[in-house]
Write a protein that holds these residues in place. Structure first.
Motif, PDB file in Angstrom:
ATOM      1  N   LYS A  37       0.864  -1.183   0.000  1.00  0.00           N
ATOM      2  CA  LYS A  37       0.000   0.000   0.000  1.00  0.00           C
ATOM      3  C   LYS A  37       0.895   1.226   0.000  1.00  0.00           C
ATOM      4  N   HIS A  38       0.498   2.249  -0.761  1.00  0.00           N
ATOM      5  CA  HIS A  38       1.305   3.465  -0.774  1.00  0.00           C
ATOM      6  C   HIS A  38       0.519   4.647  -0.230  1.00  0.00           C
ATOM      7  N   THR A  39       1.243   5.547   0.426  1.00  0.00           N
ATOM      8  CA  THR A  39       0.665   6.776   0.965  1.00  0.00           C
ATOM      9  C   THR A  39       1.567   7.941   0.563  1.00  0.00           C
ATOM     10  N   PHE A  40       1.010   9.144   0.656  1.00  0.00           N
ATOM     11  CA  PHE A  40       1.745  10.344   0.272  1.00  0.00           C
ATOM     12  C   PHE A  40       1.804  11.325   1.434  1.00  0.00           C
ATOM     13  N   SER A  41       2.925  12.026   1.562  1.00  0.00           N
ATOM     14  CA  SER A  41       3.043  13.064   2.588  1.00  0.00           C
ATOM     15  C   SER A  41       2.480  14.366   2.033  1.00  0.00           C
TER      16      SER A  41
ATOM     17  N   TYR B 125       4.575  15.457  -1.113  1.00  0.00           N
ATOM     18  CA  TYR B 125       4.097  14.350  -1.958  1.00  0.00           C
ATOM     19  C   TYR B 125       5.098  13.194  -2.040  1.00  0.00           C
ATOM     20  N   ARG B 126       5.985  13.117  -1.050  1.00  0.00           N
ATOM     21  CA  ARG B 126       6.855  11.938  -0.969  1.00  0.00           C
ATOM     22  C   ARG B 126       5.979  10.699  -0.832  1.00  0.00           C
ATOM     23  N   ILE B 127       6.294   9.663  -1.565  1.00  0.00           N
ATOM     24  CA  ILE B 127       5.525   8.418  -1.491  1.00  0.00           C
ATOM     25  C   ILE B 127       6.221   7.436  -0.559  1.00  0.00           C
ATOM     26  N   THR B 128       5.423   6.709   0.204  1.00  0.00           N
ATOM     27  CA  THR B 128       5.923   5.655   1.074  1.00  0.00           C
ATOM     28  C   THR B 128       5.177   4.377   0.738  1.00  0.00           C
ATOM     29  N   VAL B 129       5.914   3.334   0.420  1.00  0.00           N
ATOM     30  CA  VAL B 129       5.327   2.052   0.048  1.00  0.00           C
ATOM     31  C   VAL B 129       5.640   1.033   1.139  1.00  0.00           C
ATOM     32  N   LYS B 130       4.588   0.442   1.711  1.00  0.00           N
ATOM     33  CA  LYS B 130       4.757  -0.546   2.770  1.00  0.00           C
ATOM     34  C   LYS B 130       4.068  -1.859   2.409  1.00  0.00           C
ATOM     35  N   VAL B 131       4.592  -2.931   2.961  1.00  0.00           N
ATOM     36  CA  VAL B 131       4.018  -4.268   2.764  1.00  0.00           C
ATOM     37  C   VAL B 131       2.757  -4.398   3.618  1.00  0.00           C
ATOM     38  N   VAL B 132       1.718  -5.029   3.077  1.00  0.00           N
ATOM     39  CA  VAL B 132       0.471  -5.199   3.830  1.00  0.00           C
ATOM     40  C   VAL B 132       0.144  -6.658   4.133  1.00  0.00           C
ATOM     41  N   VAL B 133       0.779  -7.587   3.448  1.00  0.00           N
ATOM     42  CA  VAL B 133       0.645  -9.016   3.730  1.00  0.00           C
ATOM     43  C   VAL B 133       2.048  -9.629   3.643  1.00  0.00           C
ATOM     44  N   PRO B 134       2.294 -10.771   4.274  1.00  0.00           N
ATOM     45  CA  PRO B 134       3.629 -11.353   4.218  1.00  0.00           C
ATOM     46  C   PRO B 134       4.091 -11.592   2.777  1.00  0.00           C
ATOM     47  N   VAL B 135       5.348 -11.233   2.505  1.00  0.00           N
ATOM     48  CA  VAL B 135       5.951 -11.424   1.178  1.00  0.00           C
ATOM     49  C   VAL B 135       7.251 -12.201   1.366  1.00  0.00           C
ATOM     50  N   LEU B 136       7.325 -13.381   0.774  1.00  0.00           N
ATOM     51  CA  LEU B 136       8.509 -14.216   0.925  1.00  0.00           C
ATOM     52  C   LEU B 136       9.641 -13.728   0.035  1.00  0.00           C
ATOM     53  N   LYS B 137      10.855 -13.999   0.443  1.00  0.00           N
ATOM     54  CA  LYS B 137      12.029 -13.634  -0.340  1.00  0.00           C
ATOM     55  C   LYS B 137      11.912 -14.189  -1.759  1.00  0.00           C
TER      56      LYS B 137
ATOM     57  N   THR C 286     -11.999  -2.265  14.553  1.00  0.00           N
ATOM     58  CA  THR C 286     -11.483  -2.688  13.252  1.00  0.00           C
ATOM     59  C   THR C 286     -11.641  -1.581  12.218  1.00  0.00           C
ATOM     60  N   ALA C 287     -12.760  -0.873  12.283  1.00  0.00           N
ATOM     61  CA  ALA C 287     -13.005   0.238  11.355  1.00  0.00           C
ATOM     62  C   ALA C 287     -11.943   1.309  11.498  1.00  0.00           C
ATOM     63  N   LEU C 288     -11.640   1.702  12.717  1.00  0.00           N
ATOM     64  CA  LEU C 288     -10.629   2.733  12.955  1.00  0.00           C
ATOM     65  C   LEU C 288      -9.248   2.245  12.532  1.00  0.00           C
ATOM     66  N   ASP C 289      -8.942   0.995  12.827  1.00  0.00           N
ATOM     67  CA  ASP C 289      -7.628   0.454  12.479  1.00  0.00           C
ATOM     68  C   ASP C 289      -7.420   0.394  10.972  1.00  0.00           C
ATOM     69  N   SER C 290      -8.489   0.146  10.233  1.00  0.00           N
ATOM     70  CA  SER C 290      -8.354   0.021   8.783  1.00  0.00           C
ATOM     71  C   SER C 290      -8.016   1.345   8.122  1.00  0.00           C
ATOM     72  N   LEU C 291      -8.215   2.457   8.845  1.00  0.00           N
ATOM     73  CA  LEU C 291      -7.961   3.790   8.291  1.00  0.00           C
ATOM     74  C   LEU C 291      -6.623   4.378   8.723  1.00  0.00           C
ATOM     75  N   LYS C 292      -5.802   3.598   9.403  1.00  0.00           N
ATOM     76  CA  LYS C 292      -4.573   4.149   9.981  1.00  0.00           C
ATOM     77  C   LYS C 292      -3.625   4.724   8.940  1.00  0.00           C
ATOM     78  N   ASP C 293      -3.697   4.256   7.704  1.00  0.00           N
ATOM     79  CA  ASP C 293      -2.806   4.761   6.651  1.00  0.00           C
ATOM     80  C   ASP C 293      -3.509   5.734   5.706  1.00  0.00           C
ATOM     81  N   ASP C 294      -4.703   6.181   6.068  1.00  0.00           N
ATOM     82  CA  ASP C 294      -5.478   7.045   5.173  1.00  0.00           C
ATOM     83  C   ASP C 294      -5.720   8.434   5.754  1.00  0.00           C
ATOM     84  N   MET C 295      -4.956   8.799   6.787  1.00  0.00           N
ATOM     85  CA  MET C 295      -5.250  10.028   7.506  1.00  0.00           C
ATOM     86  C   MET C 295      -4.776  11.293   6.789  1.00  0.00           C
ATOM     87  N   GLU C 296      -3.965  11.160   5.756  1.00  0.00           N
ATOM     88  CA  GLU C 296      -3.504  12.353   5.036  1.00  0.00           C
ATOM     89  C   GLU C 296      -4.422  12.704   3.872  1.00  0.00           C
TER      90      GLU C 296
END
Length: 522
Positions: A233-237, A247-259, A483-493
């Motif tokens: 998931k990506h977010t912007f500053s 508008y710096r972009i930050t990309v984070k993993v949202v589910v486990p990703v194997l090597k 759960t509703a509040l937690d799902s929005l933790k990366d959408d506050m900007e």
């Protein structure tokens, strides 16, 4: 390639003939792990929906009133204020102003035609050659897919009419040699077409707090491969101390990703069916998606594209129609019980017509009656999980329990079941909340409100609900709103995420007061 902040790189860049450039995980990655963060190469505003009412300031992108806003003293384009810092910043309006002032007269009518804000990003791309040669070089290496955008194609003709000819005829062709050599030593209609291709292929959309939308290009993020079940998931500053980090972009993993696994993002809508997603990607990104979801006729067991079988004309059937080969654009659709087949063109026509009906009702602000009638009619032909029905149900749950005559226990039970059904579909399609976090938050919030309201309604015989029943409902309601509040933790900007979070947080305060008043310990 690595992070701009110098951290260890968690990905490796690879190249293949089929995928072009893509990223793989250099080690096992867990949800929350940072993949990359980078500043944009260049960014610019999209056209507004109603330019006769408001347009974005060319310096900071705040909406300004079309008929009352100030204008740039040098080029005449609408601005929020003559003191806007962005007017002198070369990343915003500072460089382009010298080009735009070639047409100094201002107008108040036909704003959409006269001030084409969607032409600013291609112009800013061209200006990088003198404002930032290093970024110019990186931009020039991006994929434009010009082999798919030849004259006569919709993409070429649209860009030519609304972007290229607009810039060339109104501004660039009017430049004197000194100004052209200073700002645009390399410029032509063909080059502008390349920039339009690069933007269409690679740009990401940024929604600002004020409602304006931007498009931005990023060097490394654009390499990420598409998947209809993305693992990042990506977010912007939006507000930073260092304006260079805007508008710096930050990309984070949202589910486990194997090597060694591919690191993916999504360039389509997660709630569209397979044919709609694949068509959109072919039209705009010039590739045919073959991800796990697209290859699965059931779409990960959700059946969001499935249709009901109506039999062979003589005998009824309760089977469902699925695409025989979802990766074949001409595939037949076959019933899983009776074997009746429907050709793809018929399915496309039916689904398209139904989509227009759903959109029309929702655009009118559909009432409960209108939505229920449409749901009933389309349910004759579509699987209960179909994405058109998902859309209707998502609208209904926000009305049930909130309007007079729709607060009975029967209605609330219907709403609770709808919420749970849609939550299950949403989790399967987007387990990491990469794309559907706002949908998830609304569903969990509406589930919460229905459960709480249900505790206040007497039983059919008029008696009050037993404490143990109320306690079960309250415990479930608390889980839903958390759960509703937690799902929005990366959408506050983003404005939509921030507003929704505020609404749900207020509901949680009311919930706590309710529990306290009723002496309910959760």
């Amino acid at each position: 390639m690595g992070h701009e902040n110098g951290a260890d790189c968690v990905y490796e860049a690879r190249t293949s003939e089929e995928l072009g450039r893509y990223l793989i995980a250099a080690r096992d990655l867990a949800p929350g792990d940072l993949v990359l963060t980078e500043r944009p190469l260049v960014f610019g505003p999209k056209a507004t929906l109603d330019p006769e009412a408001t347009v974005p300031c060319v310096g900071c992108y705040k909406p300004v009133l079309t008929d009352a806003g100030e204008r740039c003293a040098k080029c005449g384009w609408p601005v929020c204020s003559g003191n806007c810092p962005g007017l002198s910043d070369p990343r915003h309006h500072g460089a382009e102003c010298a080009i735009l002032r070639m047409r100094p007269e201002c107008v108040l009518d036909n704003m959409a035609e006269y001030y084409r804000h969607d032409a600013l990003l291609p112009l800013r791309c061209a200006l990088l050659q003198t404002t930032d040669p290093e970024r110019w070089k990186k931009l020039s290496e991006m994929q434009s897919h010009m082999e798919c955008r030849s004259p006569g194609t919709d993409a070429y003709d649209e860009a030519n009419e609304f972007i290229v000819e607009y810039l060339m005829n109104n501004f660039i062709n009017k430049l004197d040699d000194e100004t052209k050599n200073k700002h645009l030593p390399e410029i032509s209609a063909d080059l502008l077409h390349v920039f339009c291709g690069i933007i269409d292929t690679n740009a990401l959309e940024i929604r600002l707090m004020e409602g304006t939308e931007l498009l931005a290009l990023y060097t490394n993020t654009c390499i990420m491969e598409h998947s209809c079940i993305p693992n990042t998931k990506h977010t912007f500053s939006h507000s930073t101390k260092d304006r260079n980090d805007l508008y710096r972009i930050t990309v984070k993993v949202v589910v486990p990703v194997l090597k060694g696994s591919h690191i993916t993002t999504m360039y389509s809508h997660a709630l569209w069916g397979t044919q709609a997603r694949r068509q959109h990607l072919e039209d705009t990104k010039y590739f045919a998606c073959r991800c796990e979801r697209c290859a699965d006729p059931t779409e990960l067991g959700t059946y969001v594209s499935a249709m009901k079988c109506l039999g062979d004309g003589n005998n009824l059937c309760d089977g469902i129609h699925l695409a025989e080969d979802p990766l074949d654009d001409e595939t037949d659709w076959a019933c899983d019980k009776c074997g009746v087949k429907v050709n793809n063109s018929q399915v496309n026509m039916i689904i398209s017509q139904m989509g227009e009906e759903v959109e029309a009702v929702q655009m009118m602000g559909g009432t409960i009656t209108m939505l229920e009638n449409l749901l009933c009619r389309l349910s004759t032909f579509l699987h209960p999980n179909h994405y058109h029905l998902y859309s209707i149900k998502h609208s209904l749950i926000q009305l049930y329990g909130r309007q007079p005559d729709y607060t009975s226990e029967e209605i609330l039970d219907r709403k609770i079941n709808m919420c749970k059904d849609l939550i299950e579909i949403t989790k399967k399609l987007d387990p990491g909340n990469a794309r559907l976090s706002l949908y998830s938050a609304v569903l969990q919030h509406e589930l919460h409100s229905a459960l709480v309201l249900k505790t206040t309604i007497p039983n059919s015989d008029g008696s009050v609900k037993p404490v143990d029943v109320v306690k079960l409902l309250i415990v479930e309601a608390k889980s839903a709103i958390d759960t509703a509040l937690d799902s929005l933790k990366d959408d506050m900007e983003e404005l939509s995420g921030k507003k929704l979070f505020s609404v749900i947080l207020e509901s949680k305060k009311h919930f706590k007061r309710y529990c306290k008043d009723k002496n309910l310990v959760v």
